[in-house]
Design a protein around this motif. Structure first.
Motif, PDB file in Angstrom:
ATOM      1  N   ILE A  80       0.872  -1.173   0.000  1.00  0.00           N
ATOM      2  CA  ILE A  80       0.000   0.000   0.000  1.00  0.00           C
ATOM      3  C   ILE A  80       0.907   1.220   0.000  1.00  0.00           C
ATOM      4  CG2 ILE A  80      -1.736   1.318   1.274  1.00  0.00           C
ATOM      5  CD1 ILE A  80      -2.784  -1.365   2.331  1.00  0.00           C
ATOM      6  N   CYS A  81       0.732   2.075  -0.999  1.00  0.00           N
ATOM      7  CA  CYS A  81       1.567   3.276  -1.107  1.00  0.00           C
ATOM      8  C   CYS A  81       0.763   4.368  -1.804  1.00  0.00           C
ATOM      9  CB  CYS A  81       2.858   2.970  -1.864  1.00  0.00           C
ATOM     10  SG  CYS A  81       2.601   2.570  -3.612  1.00  0.00           S
ATOM     11  N   THR A  91      -3.938   6.799  -2.863  1.00  0.00           N
ATOM     12  CA  THR A  91      -3.422   5.700  -2.060  1.00  0.00           C
ATOM     13  C   THR A  91      -3.902   4.436  -2.745  1.00  0.00           C
ATOM     14  OG1 THR A  91      -3.523   7.008  -0.038  1.00  0.00           O
ATOM     15  CG2 THR A  91      -3.371   4.611   0.213  1.00  0.00           C
ATOM     16  N   ILE A  92      -2.953   3.556  -3.069  1.00  0.00           N
ATOM     17  CA  ILE A  92      -3.296   2.337  -3.811  1.00  0.00           C
ATOM     18  C   ILE A  92      -2.819   1.094  -3.069  1.00  0.00           C
ATOM     19  CG2 ILE A  92      -3.266   3.456  -6.074  1.00  0.00           C
ATOM     20  CD1 ILE A  92      -0.457   1.424  -5.985  1.00  0.00           C
ATOM     21  N   ARG A  93      -3.454   0.002  -3.407  1.00  0.00           N
ATOM     22  CA  ARG A  93      -2.995  -1.311  -2.963  1.00  0.00           C
ATOM     23  C   ARG A  93      -2.521  -2.025  -4.226  1.00  0.00           C
ATOM     24  NH1 ARG A  93      -6.250  -3.546   1.091  1.00  0.00           N
ATOM     25  NH2 ARG A  93      -7.947  -2.688  -0.130  1.00  0.00           N
ATOM     26  N   ASN A  94      -1.291  -2.521  -4.196  1.00  0.00           N
ATOM     27  CA  ASN A  94      -0.698  -3.250  -5.308  1.00  0.00           C
ATOM     28  C   ASN A  94      -0.512  -4.688  -4.836  1.00  0.00           C
ATOM     29  OD1 ASN A  94       1.099  -4.458  -7.113  1.00  0.00           O
ATOM     30  ND2 ASN A  94       2.303  -2.612  -7.394  1.00  0.00           N
ATOM     31  N   GLN A 148       4.095   6.134   5.510  1.00  0.00           N
ATOM     32  CA  GLN A 148       4.627   4.784   5.613  1.00  0.00           C
ATOM     33  C   GLN A 148       3.985   3.885   4.576  1.00  0.00           C
ATOM     34  OE1 GLN A 148       4.293   3.320   9.550  1.00  0.00           O
ATOM     35  NE2 GLN A 148       5.643   4.860  10.409  1.00  0.00           N
ATOM     36  N   VAL A 149       4.845   3.122   3.914  1.00  0.00           N
ATOM     37  CA  VAL A 149       4.372   2.143   2.960  1.00  0.00           C
ATOM     38  C   VAL A 149       4.084   0.867   3.737  1.00  0.00           C
ATOM     39  CG1 VAL A 149       5.038   0.751   0.971  1.00  0.00           C
ATOM     40  CG2 VAL A 149       5.723   3.149   1.101  1.00  0.00           C
ATOM     41  N   ARG A 150       2.987   0.247   3.452  1.00  0.00           N
ATOM     42  CA  ARG A 150       2.646  -1.013   4.104  1.00  0.00           C
ATOM     43  C   ARG A 150       2.972  -2.142   3.137  1.00  0.00           C
ATOM     44  NH1 ARG A 150      -0.959  -3.524   8.373  1.00  0.00           N
ATOM     45  NH2 ARG A 150      -1.147  -5.560   7.455  1.00  0.00           N
TER      46      ARG A 150
END
Length: 156
Positions: A80-81, A91-94, A148-150
């Protein structure tokens, strides 16, 4: 063929494939739209460097690290970044996985981008039109933390 998803109900999922050796990423029209690219660019392929230019500057180092881990381990991943698309911040989920040749070398990665939230920092606070889509607790936490990148890597 008509539009199956009227108005804002259209899913914001874009699909992509990355040829690691050729350093070329291809994706569907939704993927291109999420990145703010012309669909022809995604259809013809573009480099990972071009993708990283779209990633929010504060998130790039961690996204690079997550990409390295995914390529080296071959484990399915979720990152997530934030992306910079014009004046908006998404904000996206890859989610995806990296495939390997028979000799074990990484070959292709494939996955999906999903928009979680859209911020419009160029609008005044009174006119702020933030769009937040339904999401998991992990995604909500990542949006709250902003810088923060998850990352998550799953066992096969």
């Amino acid at each position: 063929m008509g539009d199956t998803y009227p108005g804002s109900r259209r899913p914001q999922h874009g699909y992509f494939t990355w040829d690691i050796a050729e350093d070329s990423i291809w994706g569907d029209a939704t993927f291109a739209g999420i990145l703010g690219l012309d669909p022809a660019t995604a259809d013809n392929g573009f480099s990972m460097l071009r993708y990283m230019e779209i990633v929010h500057p504060d998130d790039r180092e961690q996204v690079v690290r997550a990409t390295q881990i995914a390529v080296l381990t071959g484990q399915p991943y979720m990152v997530i970044c934030r992306l910079c698309r014009g004046k908006d911040i998404l904000t996206i989920r890859n989610r995806g996985t990296c495939f390997r040749y028979r000799d074990g070398l990484p070959s292709m990665a494939t996955g999906m981008l999903e928009i979680i939230a859209v911020e419009h920092p160029h609008l005044s606070a009174a006119n702020q039109q933030s769009t937040t889509l339904p999401r998991s607790r992990a995604a909500k936490d990542a949006v709250k933390q902003r810088s923060q990148v998850r990352m998550e890597f799953m066992d096969r």
